[in-house]
Design a protein around this motif. Sequence first.
Motif, PDB file in Angstrom:
ATOM      1  N   UNK A 238       0.850  -1.186   0.000  1.00 52.58           N
ATOM      2  CA  UNK A 238       0.000   0.000   0.000  1.00 52.58           C
ATOM      3  C   UNK A 238       0.885   1.235   0.000  1.00 52.58           C
ATOM      4  N   UNK A 239       0.382   2.293  -0.602  1.00 59.12           N
ATOM      5  CA  UNK A 239       1.112   3.548  -0.673  1.00 59.12           C
ATOM      6  C   UNK A 239       0.142   4.675  -0.324  1.00 59.12           C
ATOM      7  N   UNK A 240       0.455   5.439   0.712  1.00 59.88           N
ATOM      8  CA  UNK A 240      -0.389   6.545   1.150  1.00 59.88           C
ATOM      9  C   UNK A 240       0.266   7.867   0.767  1.00 59.88           C
ATOM     10  N   UNK A 241      -0.555   8.797   0.298  1.00 64.70           N
ATOM     11  CA  UNK A 241      -0.042  10.089  -0.157  1.00 64.70           C
ATOM     12  C   UNK A 241      -0.991  11.185   0.312  1.00 64.70           C
ATOM     13  N   UNK A 242      -0.445  12.198   0.973  1.00 65.71           N
ATOM     14  CA  UNK A 242      -1.223  13.342   1.415  1.00 65.71           C
ATOM     15  C   UNK A 242      -0.709  14.580   0.692  1.00 65.71           C
ATOM     16  N   UNK A 243      -1.597  15.261   0.019  1.00 68.75           N
ATOM     17  CA  UNK A 243      -1.285  16.535  -0.634  1.00 68.75           C
ATOM     18  C   UNK A 243      -2.414  17.508  -0.296  1.00 68.75           C
ATOM     19  N   UNK A 244      -2.377  18.679  -0.885  1.00 78.87           N
ATOM     20  CA  UNK A 244      -3.446  19.649  -0.674  1.00 78.87           C
ATOM     21  C   UNK A 244      -4.785  19.116  -1.149  1.00 78.87           C
ATOM     22  N   UNK A 246      -5.838  16.132  -0.519  1.00 82.22           N
ATOM     23  CA  UNK A 246      -6.342  15.182   0.449  1.00 82.22           C
ATOM     24  C   UNK A 246      -5.498  13.930   0.524  1.00 82.22           C
ATOM     25  N   UNK A 247      -6.133  12.819   0.908  1.00 84.97           N
ATOM     26  CA  UNK A 247      -5.459  11.545   1.115  1.00 84.97           C
ATOM     27  C   UNK A 247      -5.788  10.587  -0.018  1.00 84.97           C
ATOM     28  N   UNK A 248      -4.745   9.981  -0.597  1.00 89.40           N
ATOM     29  CA  UNK A 248      -4.911   8.939  -1.610  1.00 89.40           C
ATOM     30  C   UNK A 248      -4.173   7.697  -1.140  1.00 89.40           C
ATOM     31  N   UNK A 259      -8.057   4.611  -3.389  1.00 92.26           N
ATOM     32  CA  UNK A 259      -9.145   5.335  -2.736  1.00 92.26           C
ATOM     33  C   UNK A 259      -8.661   6.742  -2.420  1.00 92.26           C
ATOM     34  N   UNK A 260      -9.567   7.719  -2.549  1.00 88.57           N
ATOM     35  CA  UNK A 260      -9.194   9.122  -2.333  1.00 88.57           C
ATOM     36  C   UNK A 260     -10.249   9.840  -1.506  1.00 88.57           C
ATOM     37  N   UNK A 261      -9.792  10.682  -0.589  1.00 91.56           N
ATOM     38  CA  UNK A 261     -10.668  11.538   0.193  1.00 91.56           C
ATOM     39  C   UNK A 261     -10.110  12.958   0.132  1.00 91.56           C
TER      40      UNK A 261
END
Length: 337
Positions: A238-244, A246-248, A259-261
Amino acid sequence: MTDEETPTERTTAEHPAPRGAVWAAAAWSVGVLALLVALPLTARHRLPDPLATHWGGREPNGSMSLTAAALVPAAFWAVLVLTAVALRRYWAGRAPGAAAATLAAGGVLLTGAQTSIVHANLDRARWQDAAPMGIEVVLILLATGLAGLLARLASRRYGGRPEPRPAAGAPALEVPPGEQVVWLSQAANPWLQVAAAILGLVAVTGVLVVASGVGKLDWALVLPFAVASLASLASSSVRARVTARGLTVGFGPFGRPARHWSPAELDSARAEQRTAAQAGGWGYRINGLGTTVMLRRGVCLVVRTRRGADFAVSVDDAERGAALLNALIARTRQPTD
């Protein structure tokens, strides 16, 4: 302030689990070796000895004994594997993913060639009577190129270790307006990766046995292993990424599915200690805690959506990711002038 003048703070936490990749590569290497030897020996009662192993154009013009036809490709594969292992550290800094691409492409090329040789010689009285080669060669080369490309892309995506630059103010981040921020983290479960490799090899073996003409296709055997292999692969990393934005959270070696929020869809974020027993097991789990992607024990990044549902993912540096998400969530709730 222009884009060039905008300061960017990047926080990264990349700690890939090399054990999974190593064991998956080992399973692949042993499986390919076994297939190269077993394919001709399993069908030896239906093959001439010697059998055709080389074609000039479409017609056979070279042969080997049955034993040599089984052992020579296996020996070539062993040398290729040892070379890839020996050069892995050298390639890591100069050509990321080269070792994985070599093993993937080489395994597909050799097993494809061995399958086509067995099929061409099957039930022939002499090697000179072997069937001509045609579209098989094109298909094998296309599959070889595709396997190498996919392996290299997957290993480059999850194999990097960029130099981290800590964000100021963690764990309670304050993000000034216009500031660009990125947080990255990933995790992998080596046992799920090995399971995906083994299940995939079983499915591939069934297909190659059919392609060689040695047996008939049994979808009831091949499909469950193929589906289980893909499911294990998708849930093994799994790879989590937070940018302006949101979270992907991306799954599998290619980050798909994902999944994206957006920050507006989230209520809060936190770091929380969880175990596999609490989550209901390893992999993608849904229970009373909500949805948990559990790949290793320890701290998870947990987000609560505006609808009241929790989503947790076990990645490193979860505290910093939660702090950044909370800052972005707070920003969306500030009144605009």
